[in-house]
Design a protein around this motif. Structure first.
Motif, PDB file in Angstrom:
ATOM      1  N   ARG A 127     -21.140 -17.135  24.417  1.00  0.00           N
ATOM      2  CA  ARG A 127     -20.054 -16.245  24.836  1.00  0.00           C
ATOM      3  C   ARG A 127     -18.739 -17.005  24.949  1.00  0.00           C
ATOM      4  NH1 ARG A 127     -20.687 -14.789  30.620  1.00  0.00           N
ATOM      5  NH2 ARG A 127     -19.993 -16.935  30.691  1.00  0.00           N
ATOM      6  N   ASP A 128     -18.790 -18.170  25.589  1.00  0.00           N
ATOM      7  CA  ASP A 128     -17.580 -18.977  25.757  1.00  0.00           C
ATOM      8  C   ASP A 128     -17.019 -19.418  24.401  1.00  0.00           C
ATOM      9  OD1 ASP A 128     -17.991 -18.627  28.446  1.00  0.00           O
ATOM     10  OD2 ASP A 128     -18.774 -20.656  28.789  1.00  0.00           O
ATOM     11  N   LEU A 129     -17.902 -19.749  23.475  1.00  0.00           N
ATOM     12  CA  LEU A 129     -17.450 -20.125  22.128  1.00  0.00           C
ATOM     13  C   LEU A 129     -16.784 -18.942  21.426  1.00  0.00           C
ATOM     14  CD1 LEU A 129     -20.388 -22.338  20.807  1.00  0.00           C
ATOM     15  CD2 LEU A 129     -18.014 -23.051  21.153  1.00  0.00           C
ATOM     16  N   CYS A 130     -17.361 -17.771  21.589  1.00  0.00           N
ATOM     17  CA  CYS A 130     -16.762 -16.564  20.989  1.00  0.00           C
ATOM     18  C   CYS A 130     -15.363 -16.329  21.530  1.00  0.00           C
ATOM     19  CB  CYS A 130     -17.637 -15.333  21.244  1.00  0.00           C
ATOM     20  SG  CYS A 130     -19.131 -15.292  20.262  1.00  0.00           S
ATOM     21  N   LEU A 131     -15.210 -16.482  22.824  1.00  0.00           N
ATOM     22  CA  LEU A 131     -13.887 -16.301  23.423  1.00  0.00           C
ATOM     23  C   LEU A 131     -12.909 -17.355  22.895  1.00  0.00           C
ATOM     24  CD1 LEU A 131     -14.935 -15.431  27.078  1.00  0.00           C
ATOM     25  CD2 LEU A 131     -13.940 -13.884  25.362  1.00  0.00           C
ATOM     26  N   ALA A 132     -13.358 -18.593  22.795  1.00  0.00           N
ATOM     27  CA  ALA A 132     -12.499 -19.666  22.290  1.00  0.00           C
ATOM     28  C   ALA A 132     -12.143 -19.446  20.828  1.00  0.00           C
ATOM     29  CB  ALA A 132     -13.190 -21.020  22.466  1.00  0.00           C
ATOM     30  N   GLN A 133     -13.045 -18.813  20.080  1.00  0.00           N
ATOM     31  CA  GLN A 133     -12.806 -18.561  18.654  1.00  0.00           C
ATOM     32  C   GLN A 133     -12.170 -17.194  18.412  1.00  0.00           C
ATOM     33  OE1 GLN A 133     -16.681 -19.114  16.823  1.00  0.00           O
ATOM     34  NE2 GLN A 133     -16.755 -21.261  17.418  1.00  0.00           N
ATOM     35  N   ARG A 134     -11.717 -16.581  19.468  1.00  0.00           N
ATOM     36  CA  ARG A 134     -11.038 -15.272  19.407  1.00  0.00           C
ATOM     37  C   ARG A 134     -11.911 -14.193  18.760  1.00  0.00           C
ATOM     38  NH1 ARG A 134      -5.766 -18.343  17.897  1.00  0.00           N
ATOM     39  NH2 ARG A 134      -4.951 -18.741  19.975  1.00  0.00           N
ATOM     40  N   GLN A 135     -13.132 -14.103  19.274  1.00  0.00           N
ATOM     41  CA  GLN A 135     -14.075 -13.063  18.854  1.00  0.00           C
ATOM     42  C   GLN A 135     -14.483 -12.256  20.088  1.00  0.00           C
ATOM     43  OE1 GLN A 135     -17.429 -14.633  16.614  1.00  0.00           O
ATOM     44  NE2 GLN A 135     -16.164 -16.249  15.741  1.00  0.00           N
ATOM     45  N   PRO A 136     -13.544 -11.505  20.657  1.00  0.00           N
ATOM     46  CA  PRO A 136     -13.837 -10.816  21.928  1.00  0.00           C
ATOM     47  C   PRO A 136     -14.941  -9.764  21.817  1.00  0.00           C
ATOM     48  CG  PRO A 136     -11.722 -10.104  21.037  1.00  0.00           C
ATOM     49  CD  PRO A 136     -12.185 -11.255  20.190  1.00  0.00           C
TER      50      PRO A 136
END
Length: 154
Positions: A127-136
């Motif tokens: 989840r944190d990686l998705c947020l960092a990669q702008r994949q909300p």
């Protein structure tokens, strides 16, 4: 006839060597590509044992292809070889720590091993990686999964 100077001979040798290497690597790539496609086709046909064998052949030729490791892990999961699948997913994470799909697959394997705490931590990392990669959107899907797991633990 021909007056070959040493510099011409060196140049001709270099060109022939380059062409030979190019042909060799092209042939190797073609074989690997065909094995990969065979593995994908077998997986889609739900022939997981033979797909596993094909993916292992691809890895023996090119061990750094993360996608093949993920597909091998998926094939292993389908055969209930969860420990082996876990190793494949972890190997991808070790090599490419920002690859979200590896974390998602690993968390699934951990859940099947009844390691909920580790699975939750792995999902949180995804989840944190998705947020960092702008994949909300993907991060929100993972949040939903985390909430369902939390409700089941209550």
């Amino acid at each position: 006839m021909f007056d070959f100077q040493p510099s011409y001979i060196i140049a001709i040798t270099a060109v022939i060597s380059s062409i030979t290497l190019l042909v060799y690597f092209s042939w190797k790539t073609l074989i690997t590509s065909n094995l990969f496609q065979k593995g994908v086709n077998l997986y889609q046909q739900e022939n997981y044992k033979d797909a596993e064998a094909a993916f292992r052949q691809v890895i023996s030729r090119n061990s750094t292809n993360d996608g093949v490791h993920l597909l091998l892990g998926d094939s292993l999961m389908q055969q209930s070889k969860v420990e082996e699948a876990t190793q494949q997913f972890q190997e991808v994470i070790d090599r490419a720590p920002k690859k979200v799909d590896a974390y998602l697959r690993l968390s699934n394997a951990l859940m099947r091993q009844e390691k909920k705490g580790e699975a939750i931590a792995t999902l949180q990392k995804a989840r944190d990686l998705c947020l960092a990669q702008r994949q909300p959107e993907k991060a929100e899907q993972i949040n939903s999964i985390l909430q369902k797991i939390s409700k089941n633990n209550s």
